[in-house]
Design an enzyme around this catalytic site. Structure first.
Site, short mmCIF file in Angstrom:
data_model
loop_
_atom_site.label_atom_id
_atom_site.label_comp_id
_atom_site.label_asym_id
_atom_site.label_seq_id
_atom_site.Cartn_x
_atom_site.Cartn_y
_atom_site.Cartn_z
N ILE A 12 0.84 -1.21 0.00
CA ILE A 12 0.00 0.00 0.00
C ILE A 12 0.87 1.25 0.00
O ILE A 12 0.59 2.22 -0.71
CB ILE A 12 -0.96 0.01 1.20
N ALA A 119 -2.24 3.67 10.08
CA ALA A 119 -2.91 2.52 9.46
C ALA A 119 -3.17 1.44 10.51
O ALA A 119 -2.25 0.89 11.11
CB ALA A 119 -2.05 1.95 8.33
N TYR A 151 -1.39 -9.48 16.18
CA TYR A 151 -1.43 -8.38 15.21
C TYR A 151 -2.57 -7.41 15.57
O TYR A 151 -2.37 -6.19 15.60
CB TYR A 151 -1.62 -8.93 13.81
#
Length: 326
Positions: A12, A119, A151
């Site tokens: 990204i 993000a 995560y």
């Protein structure tokens, strides 16, 4: 505009580089290339408005100086990918949390307030089964959380840091929860499903679907994602908010596999692989995940241009050109 992108050689991040250089902005990327690739940004290395630094956001000595230069910062640096998350659970927590907090601390100390976009991920919603996932929902972390959730926990910590810095120090921070972004430069090396299916199908190999394939996701093309990130980061009324970024419309992984086979004209078959074999450990998947985009749509009028089929066709054509696949 001066733009700093951490993790900017990643999937990204590299598209954010493309987007901002096209707009005429000056862009500085820092990336340790642990999951990013220099190939993703090689076309820009001689661009007069582009600079690349290979370093780790956790230890980069020039962080304070470059933060003071930036008008906008995209913090994309993180340990990502299912396989890496399962294999390196400690690194996930240490790198993702420490890197984000160090960046925010540098912004606070620099004496000037760049726009900051952090993000996060739809993973933070955990094993919810709601039809649409809203930013104000309670989040679920399973007891004795298995490595898969490290995560999500790291991204929740990043969110908490971001919103705390926004409230306490008035830093213009926006958090975005990204939903299943796909497109050029994404690699299947760390568990990303679309590039893996395209590669397997073009090679005539079996497409390996993990689990029963009924799990569904809402896929968004990265070229639409970066436009939405740019527009959200620019909105003053997005400061201090968490915003889902993606598109509506879910597709099951089983359906995705057959869709790729059809669009490649392959005679590949689909094989279902139990999670325990695929990941080498117990794994709990999410049955479906689709964003509620009410908040996003209140901030931007942009709507995704790329359909899933158009993205697949583009990825297939690129793979054929690159590898000479028929």
């Amino acid at each position: 505009m001066h733009v700093l992108i951490t993790g900017g050689a990643g999937f990204i991040g590299s598209h954010l580089v493309d987007h901002h250089l096209r707009k005429g902005d000056r862009v500085h990327v820092v990336d340790n290339l642990s999951t990013g690739s220099l190939d993703n940004i090689s076309q820009h290395l001689t661009h007069p408005e582009f600079r690349f630094t290979e370093d780790d956001i956790v230890t980069w000595p020039d962080l304070n100086e470059v933060v003071s230069w930036a008008d906008r910062i995209y913090h994309m640096a993180a340990v990502v990918g299912v396989f890496r998350v399962l294999e390196r659970p400690i690194d996930v927590m240490a790198t993702n949390i420490a890197g984000c907090e160090r960046l925010l601390r540098a912004v606070h100390r620099c004496g000037w307030k760049p726009e900051v976009l952090i993000a996060s991920s739809s993973e933070v919603y955990g094993p919810r089964t709601d039809e649409r996932l809203r930013e104000d929902m309670d989040l679920i972390i399973q007891p004795e959380a298995p490595p898969r959730w490290n995560y999500a926990i790291s991204k929740l910590a990043d969110e908490a840091f971001a919103l705390s810095y926004a409230r306490v120090h008035d830093i213009p921070v926006t958090v975005v929860r990204l939903f299943n972004t796909v497109g050029p430069r994404q690699t299947g090396r760390y568990g990303m499903v679309v590039p893996r299916f395209v590669r397997q199908s073009l090679a005539g190999d079996v497409l390996t679907v993990f689990g029963d394939g009924k799990q569904s996701r809402a896929f968004t093309d990265v070229r639409d994602t970066v436009v939405m990130l740019d527009e959200v980061a620019a909105k003053a009324n997005a400061r201090g908010l968490i915003v889902n970024v993606g598109r509506e419309g879910e597709t099951s992984i089983e359906s995705l596999a057959h869709r790729v086979i059809e669009r490649t004209g392959s005679d590949s078959e689909v094989e279902y692989v139990p999670y325990e074999i695929a990941y080498g450990q117990e794994y709990v998947d999410i049955p479906h995940r689709c964003p509620d985009l009410t908040r996003l749509h209140s901030l931007t009028e942009f709507r995704p241009k790329w359909t899933l089929d158009a993205t697949l066709d583009d990825l297939i054509a690129r793979a054929r050109r690159t590898h000479g696949a028929s």
